[in-house]
Design a protein around this motif. Structure first.
Motif, PDB file in Angstrom:
ATOM      1  N   ALA A  26      -4.216  43.510  26.614  1.00 31.53           N
ATOM      2  CA  ALA A  26      -4.314  44.959  26.813  1.00 31.53           C
ATOM      3  C   ALA A  26      -2.935  45.623  26.868  1.00 31.53           C
ATOM      4  O   ALA A  26      -2.782  46.768  26.435  1.00 31.53           O
ATOM      5  CB  ALA A  26      -5.094  45.251  28.091  1.00 31.53           C
ATOM      6  N   LEU A  27      -1.958  44.904  27.368  1.00 36.59           N
ATOM      7  CA  LEU A  27      -0.613  45.474  27.509  1.00 36.59           C
ATOM      8  C   LEU A  27      -0.071  46.011  26.189  1.00 36.59           C
ATOM      9  O   LEU A  27       0.587  47.045  26.160  1.00 36.59           O
ATOM     10  CB  LEU A  27       0.342  44.415  28.065  1.00 36.59           C
ATOM     11  CG  LEU A  27       1.804  44.840  28.181  1.00 36.59           C
ATOM     12  CD1 LEU A  27       1.967  45.886  29.281  1.00 36.59           C
ATOM     13  CD2 LEU A  27       2.687  43.639  28.434  1.00 36.59           C
ATOM     14  N   VAL A  28      -0.331  45.326  25.091  1.00 32.85           N
ATOM     15  CA  VAL A  28       0.256  45.710  23.804  1.00 32.85           C
ATOM     16  C   VAL A  28      -0.580  46.741  23.039  1.00 32.85           C
ATOM     17  O   VAL A  28      -0.138  47.223  21.988  1.00 32.85           O
ATOM     18  CB  VAL A  28       0.534  44.474  22.916  1.00 32.85           C
ATOM     19  CG1 VAL A  28       1.460  43.501  23.629  1.00 32.85           C
ATOM     20  CG2 VAL A  28      -0.748  43.792  22.477  1.00 32.85           C
ATOM     21  N   LEU A  29      -1.756  47.094  23.534  1.00 33.62           N
ATOM     22  CA  LEU A  29      -2.627  48.021  22.801  1.00 33.62           C
ATOM     23  C   LEU A  29      -1.954  49.354  22.457  1.00 33.62           C
ATOM     24  O   LEU A  29      -2.121  49.841  21.334  1.00 33.62           O
ATOM     25  CB  LEU A  29      -3.936  48.261  23.559  1.00 33.62           C
ATOM     26  CG  LEU A  29      -4.879  47.067  23.661  1.00 33.62           C
ATOM     27  CD1 LEU A  29      -6.115  47.440  24.468  1.00 33.62           C
ATOM     28  CD2 LEU A  29      -5.266  46.540  22.293  1.00 33.62           C
ATOM     29  N   PRO A  30      -1.186  49.976  23.354  1.00 28.62           N
ATOM     30  CA  PRO A  30      -0.547  51.252  22.981  1.00 28.62           C
ATOM     31  C   PRO A  30       0.408  51.139  21.790  1.00 28.62           C
ATOM     32  O   PRO A  30       0.694  52.136  21.128  1.00 28.62           O
ATOM     33  CB  PRO A  30       0.212  51.663  24.247  1.00 28.62           C
ATOM     34  CG  PRO A  30      -0.493  50.962  25.360  1.00 28.62           C
ATOM     35  CD  PRO A  30      -0.970  49.661  24.763  1.00 28.62           C
ATOM     36  N   LEU A  31       0.871  49.946  21.490  1.00 37.61           N
ATOM     37  CA  LEU A  31       1.799  49.766  20.375  1.00 37.61           C
ATOM     38  C   LEU A  31       1.140  50.026  19.026  1.00 37.61           C
ATOM     39  O   LEU A  31       1.830  50.190  18.020  1.00 37.61           O
ATOM     40  CB  LEU A  31       2.419  48.369  20.426  1.00 37.61           C
ATOM     41  CG  LEU A  31       3.272  48.104  21.671  1.00 37.61           C
ATOM     42  CD1 LEU A  31       3.729  46.651  21.714  1.00 37.61           C
ATOM     43  CD2 LEU A  31       4.446  49.060  21.741  1.00 37.61           C
ATOM     44  N   VAL A  32      -0.188  50.117  18.991  1.00 38.91           N
ATOM     45  CA  VAL A  32      -0.900  50.453  17.760  1.00 38.91           C
ATOM     46  C   VAL A  32      -0.445  51.817  17.248  1.00 38.91           C
ATOM     47  O   VAL A  32      -0.486  52.089  16.050  1.00 38.91           O
ATOM     48  CB  VAL A  32      -2.435  50.409  17.959  1.00 38.91           C
ATOM     49  CG1 VAL A  32      -2.922  51.601  18.779  1.00 38.91           C
ATOM     50  CG2 VAL A  32      -3.155  50.334  16.629  1.00 38.91           C
ATOM     51  N   LEU A  33       0.021  52.659  18.146  1.00 36.83           N
ATOM     52  CA  LEU A  33       0.480  53.994  17.753  1.00 36.83           C
ATOM     53  C   LEU A  33       1.705  53.950  16.852  1.00 36.83           C
ATOM     54  O   LEU A  33       2.006  54.917  16.152  1.00 36.83           O
ATOM     55  CB  LEU A  33       0.777  54.835  19.000  1.00 36.83           C
ATOM     56  CG  LEU A  33      -0.425  55.110  19.906  1.00 36.83           C
ATOM     57  CD1 LEU A  33       0.013  55.786  21.195  1.00 36.83           C
ATOM     58  CD2 LEU A  33      -1.475  55.931  19.176  1.00 36.83           C
ATOM     59  N   LEU A  34       2.411  52.835  16.848  1.00 35.36           N
ATOM     60  CA  LEU A  34       3.598  52.682  16.001  1.00 35.36           C
ATOM     61  C   LEU A  34       3.242  52.432  14.540  1.00 35.36           C
ATOM     62  O   LEU A  34       4.076  52.629  13.661  1.00 35.36           O
ATOM     63  CB  LEU A  34       4.473  51.542  16.520  1.00 35.36           C
ATOM     64  CG  LEU A  34       5.018  51.692  17.935  1.00 35.36           C
ATOM     65  CD1 LEU A  34       5.745  50.423  18.360  1.00 35.36           C
ATOM     66  CD2 LEU A  34       5.914  52.910  18.039  1.00 35.36           C
TER      67      LEU A  34
END
Length: 147
Positions: A26-34
């Protein structure tokens, strides 16, 4: 906390309970915005960092729950298959990756049986690659399905 332990736990996230692997994913999910390419590059960097950290923090053939760099790398591989961020795509990537990581169907189970850092890292990389392949196939079969 040593640098290797920080990498292995993704900054301490691997110490969260319950389900440290889920927290690491879950920690890396926001990186999808990149976008897809940065997710792929980050997956490679986290993979390299995980291979560096593993022999420094683990005993032989140990794969403790707190070591979650592998989950971060595998999840990033799955996210790299998304053409654009959408909640449906991210949710499908997350659920697919976690299901493969937990159930460990072949070839994930084969990768999990490898020894040392290779076994620790490889099962999640294989799960991430399979999840990415499934997401890409879904996009080919059903354009627009991921938002």
């Amino acid at each position: 906390m040593t640098a290797a332990r920080l990498v292995a736990t993704l900054g301490g996230v691997g110490l969260l309970r319950p389900g440290p692997g889920t927290w690491g994913s879950a920690l890396v999910l926001p990186l999808v915005l990149l976008g897809p390419l940065p997710c792929l590059v980050l997956a490679a960097l986290v993979t390299l960092a995980g291979f560096w950290a593993a022999p420094r923090v683990l005993k032989a053939d140990e794969d403790p729950g707190w070591f979650v760099a592998d989950e971060g790398a595998g999840m990033l591989l799955a996210l790299a298959a998304l053409p654009a961020p959408s909640w449906i795509g991210v949710a499908l990537a997350f659920v697919t990756f976690r299901a493969l990581d937990i159930a460990k169907p072949w070839p994930v189970s084969w990768a999990d049986r490898q020894t040392g850092a290779l076994g620790v890292m490889l099962d999640d990389l294989v799960a991430g690659a399979i999840a990415a392949g499934a997401l890409l196939a879904l996009q080919l079969l059903w354009p627009g399905a991921l938002g």
